[in-house]
Design a protein around this motif. Structure first.
Motif, mmCIF file in Angstrom:
data_model
loop_
_atom_site.group_PDB
_atom_site.id
_atom_site.type_symbol
_atom_site.label_atom_id
_atom_site.label_comp_id
_atom_site.label_asym_id
_atom_site.label_seq_id
_atom_site.Cartn_x
_atom_site.Cartn_y
_atom_site.Cartn_z
ATOM 1 N N LYS A 104 5.815 36.131 59.877
ATOM 2 C CA LYS A 104 7.043 36.928 59.959
ATOM 3 C C LYS A 104 6.968 38.013 61.026
ATOM 4 O O LYS A 104 7.970 38.302 61.689
ATOM 5 N N ILE A 105 5.803 38.649 61.188
ATOM 6 C CA ILE A 105 5.732 39.792 62.104
ATOM 7 C C ILE A 105 4.961 39.482 63.386
ATOM 8 O O ILE A 105 4.987 40.279 64.325
ATOM 9 N N GLY A 106 4.265 38.351 63.424
ATOM 10 C CA GLY A 106 3.491 37.995 64.601
ATOM 11 C C GLY A 106 2.033 38.418 64.478
ATOM 12 O O GLY A 106 1.719 39.383 63.775
ATOM 13 N N PHE A 110 0.330 41.926 63.124
ATOM 14 C CA PHE A 110 -0.517 41.816 61.928
ATOM 15 C C PHE A 110 -1.845 42.524 62.157
ATOM 16 O O PHE A 110 -2.316 43.292 61.312
ATOM 17 N N ILE A 111 -2.474 42.264 63.305
ATOM 18 C CA ILE A 111 -3.768 42.875 63.619
ATOM 19 C C ILE A 111 -3.654 44.397 63.655
ATOM 20 O O ILE A 111 -4.538 45.119 63.195
ATOM 21 N N ASP A 112 -2.553 44.891 64.204
ATOM 22 C CA ASP A 112 -2.336 46.342 64.276
ATOM 23 C C ASP A 112 -2.044 46.937 62.907
ATOM 24 O O ASP A 112 -2.522 48.023 62.567
ATOM 25 N N PRO A 203 8.254 56.222 51.165
ATOM 26 C CA PRO A 203 7.249 55.377 51.834
ATOM 27 C C PRO A 203 7.858 54.473 52.911
ATOM 28 O O PRO A 203 7.243 54.249 53.951
ATOM 29 N N LYS A 204 9.075 53.994 52.672
ATOM 30 C CA LYS A 204 9.738 53.151 53.674
ATOM 31 C C LYS A 204 10.008 53.940 54.948
ATOM 32 O O LYS A 204 9.770 53.449 56.062
ATOM 33 N N ASP A 214 11.419 47.187 63.182
ATOM 34 C CA ASP A 214 11.327 45.734 63.174
ATOM 35 C C ASP A 214 10.295 45.231 62.166
ATOM 36 O O ASP A 214 10.540 44.295 61.405
ATOM 37 N N ILE A 215 9.095 45.827 62.196
ATOM 38 C CA ILE A 215 8.046 45.399 61.249
ATOM 39 C C ILE A 215 8.447 45.713 59.836
ATOM 40 O O ILE A 215 8.267 44.912 58.936
#
Length: 215
Positions: A104-106, A110-112, A203-204, A214-215
């Motif tokens: 979904k996020i790439g 994800f790694i970040d 938190p959002k 976007d994430i």
């Protein structure tokens, strides 16, 4: 040395002495090689990588007759929580949970976003390579570390969040009656609650400020 008695301590009088519960002695755990993924390895890693995001992972826990369980995944410093309903949990479904996030996020995001995961020794979390390596690139996407047995305070944030989630899912009650949409609705309520520790932000809102909309 002190005049304080047990009755003066609200938690001490609330909890009974914990018994060593054999049902948590997973025999399958004895076969898992966690070399490089222990709690001491975790402490060493975050010492060498200060300020890195560490997510905590846990199951809420379900009654014996339930086929569903609720997975909670939190980023403690901003209290951002993801919960999801998993039917008949196993290690492949946990891997799928992280694969879906990456899709979904790439991979780069994800790694970040999820560089480190800290969890307990539940057999469902034992597919280390499946969780840590991307199906898209084949490269490592995150690190996972496991707390020592019977030391839940090594991941206190997710344990505390589970107490808060219990407001929606009372202990001893079935979670099988909930749909995935119900869980999403409850998740939205959790991450949209203003918190004093975030200066009144949710938190959002904190998540968006750090990682973008976007994430």
């Amino acid at each position: 040395y002190l005049t304080t008695k047990r009755i003066d301590l609200p938690y001490a009088v609330k909890y009974k002495k914990r018994k060593h519960n054999k049902k948590y002695d997973y025999s399958s755990n004895n076969k898992i090689d966690r070399t490089g993924h222990t709690y001491l390895d975790y402490l060493s890693y975050i010492h060498k990588n200060p300020g890195i995001n560490v997510w905590q992972l846990d199951f809420l826990g379900a009654i014996k007759t339930d086929s569903n369980n609720i997975l909670s995944f939190i980023l403690p410093n901003i209290h951002f929580t993801l919960i999801t309903l998993i039917n008949n949990p196993n290690s492949s479904k946990i891997v799928s949970f992280f694969d879906n996030i990456e899709q979904k996020i790439g991979t780069e995001a994800f790694i970040d976003l999820i560089p480190v995961i800290l969890t307990d020794r539940d057999p469902n979390f034992t597919d280390i390579d499946g969780i840590c390596f991307s199906k898209i690139t084949g490269e490592e996407r995150c690190k996972i570390f496991f707390c020592d047995p019977y030391v839940s305070n090594q991941k206190p944030n997710v344990e505390n969040m589970n107490k808060q989630i219990r407001l929606f899912f009372p202990k001893g009650k079935s979670v099988d009656k909930y749909s995935k949409n119900d869980i999403k609705t409850i998740n939205k309520a959790i991450i949209n609650k203003p918190l004093r520790s975030l200066d009144g932000n949710t938190p959002k809102e904190a998540f968006i400020k750090i990682f973008d909309e976007d994430i």
